[in-house]
Each structure stands twice: as structure tokens, then as C-alpha cells.
Design a protein around this motif. Structure first.
Motif: not given
Length: 248
Positions: A117-122, A144-148, A176-180
Motif C-alpha cells: 500500500t505504501r509503495a503503490l500510494a507513492a 487510482k484506487t482500483a489500480i492500486a 502514463r508515467g506509472f505505466l512506464r
């Protein structure tokens, strides 16, 4: 790695049979973003639903990291993180509780859930909404919540159905940055989109589906070269307007 081989899916309606997917073949490789592109009604979402075992194909084979989806769907689900076309989150729970619930479903320990959760939230820039009840969230916050929660179990394969649909400009850029980042971690990422600029900017490989079939596949440069068009949108229009289709 995700492979689809000769997928078929039909549906009975009051007026007859609709052939939604008719022989889809493609490969999505680790460390790459593979885009699934096509007009409305092309069979993209049906194909994705078969990949993540929500539907069974009438014919054909799906393998996730070598696992046969028909023979061991539970193992396939463990190997996948999925953002479906329906983004429902549990409104009475906070974002953190939504993520934790999915972690528990995957059998993660409390400590592992907290760490993920910490890693995904960041990574998703959602620290400010983690402990808010999701009722009243914006579309971007829900996404964002659904992806996390989809990625809480740290899957190596990720399927996202139009992840930036309805998001504002800044949230779209962050997504887009998250997908990369997922790609750079060596994961296999498949996402569908109807936004041509997004596909051209993000995808290492593009699979174009029309009328339930793959009509072209390759990088954006390869598709432009094959069609003789200067931009991806024109290449896309040329491909889906052709009866023969192109293959890389």
C-alpha cells in the motif's frame, strides 16, 4: 508474457448470433507495453475479459507466463493485475481499506499489504486520499484506487482497460508515467485505448483489432511504414478500412 491464440467468442441475441471475436492472435512480452487499439465494437473488451478469465473463449488458447487459462484459471488470476472496464470501488470503505481487502483475498499478510500500500500510494500519488472514504471520489481518484488494489499482490502481468478514460490532463500524465514505470520494472502490460496520441507515446507494440480480428500488429513506426502514412491515426484508419489487413 501473455499469449492469445485463435480466440473466438460469440453471443446469442434476440436477433441472432453476434461474433464478437473471430480468431484473435497476439503476444504481449515482458518489459513492454502492448496497446490494444480498435474502433468501438471491435472486440477489444471481450478479448481482455477472456484474457483475465471473466469469460471463456468458445475456441482458442490463452497462456499467462505459460499457464493455460482454461486449465488453471485460479493460477492465471494470481499472475494478473486487472483494471476492468467497470471501475467500481467499495464506497463505504476508504482507499486503504479497498486495497487491503483485495490483499486479503490474495492471501497476503497484514505486513505485506501495508508495504505494498505504501509503495503503490507513492507511485500513484494518492497518499492524500488513502484514508478517505471513497464515496465522493473523483473519477481519477477511483481509478487510482482500483489500480492500486489490482496490483496489491505485485503481479508480473497487468491488463488495463482504458485506464485514462475520463481523467483530467494532469492525472492522465501521471498515469502514463506509472505505466512506464510498470514496463521498466519488467512487467508485461496490456492496455486498451481509443486515444491515438496516447498509444503512439506509450506502446512498444500495438495490436489493432477490427470486426473481431487482428488486422495489424507492430510498433507505431512499423505500422506507419506498412501503410505509408505519416501519423498513426491515418495508419489506423487505413488499416481498419482495408479488408485484407496488415501483419508485422
Amino acid at each position: 508474457m501473455i499469449t492469445a491464440n485463435d480466440l473466438h467468442k460469440s453471443f446469442k441475441t434476440k436477433t441472432g448470433v453476434v461474433h464478437a471475436v473471430e480468431g484473435v492472435d497476439f503476444e504481449a512480452r515482458d518489459g513492454q507495453i502492448t496497446g490494444l487499439l480498435g474502433p468501438n465494437g471491435a472486440g477489444k473488451t471481450t478479448t481482455l475479459r477472456m484474457l483475465y478469465t471473466l469469460m471463456q473463449p468458445d475456441r482458442g488458447e490463452i497462456r499467462i507466463d505459460g499457464i493455460d487459462a482454461r486449465r488453471d484459471p485460479a493460477a492465471v488470476r494470481r499472475a494478473l493485475g486487472v483494471l476492468p472496464d467497470a471501475r467500481g470501488v467499495y464506497k463505504r470503505l476508504t482507499a486503504r481499506e479497498n486495497i487491503a481487502y483485495f490483499g486479503e483475498l490474495h492471501g497476503l499478510s497484514r505486513a505485506a499489504i501495508e508495504e505494498r500500500t505504501r509503495a503503490l500510494a507513492a507511485a500513484l500519488d494518492m497518499d492524500d486520499i488513502l484514508d478517505r472514504q471513497t464515496e465522493g471520489f473523483s473519477q481519477g481518484q477511483r481509478t487510482k484506487t482500483a489500480i492500486a488494489r489490482a496490483l496489491v499482490h505485485d503481479p508480473r502481468n497487468v491488463i488495463l482497460d482504458e485506464p485514462t478514460n475520463g481523467l483530467d490532463v494532469m492525472t492522465t500524465r501521471a498515469m502514463r508515467g506509472f505505466l512506464r514505470k510498470l514496463r521498466d520494472e519488467g512487467r508485461c502490460v496490456i492496455f486498451s485505448s481509443h486515444i491515438m496520441q496516447e498509444v503512439a507515446a506509450l506502446c512498444d507494440r500495438i495490436v489493432i483489432v477490427a470486426k473481431g480480428k487482428v488486422v495489424a500488429a507492430g510498433s507505431a513506426d512499423e505500422l506507419r511504414a506498412q501503410t505509408g502514412e505519416a501519423n498513426l491515426e491515418d495508419a489506423f484508419v487505413r488499416v481498419i478500412g482495408s479488408d485484407e489487413g496488415l501483419h508485422a
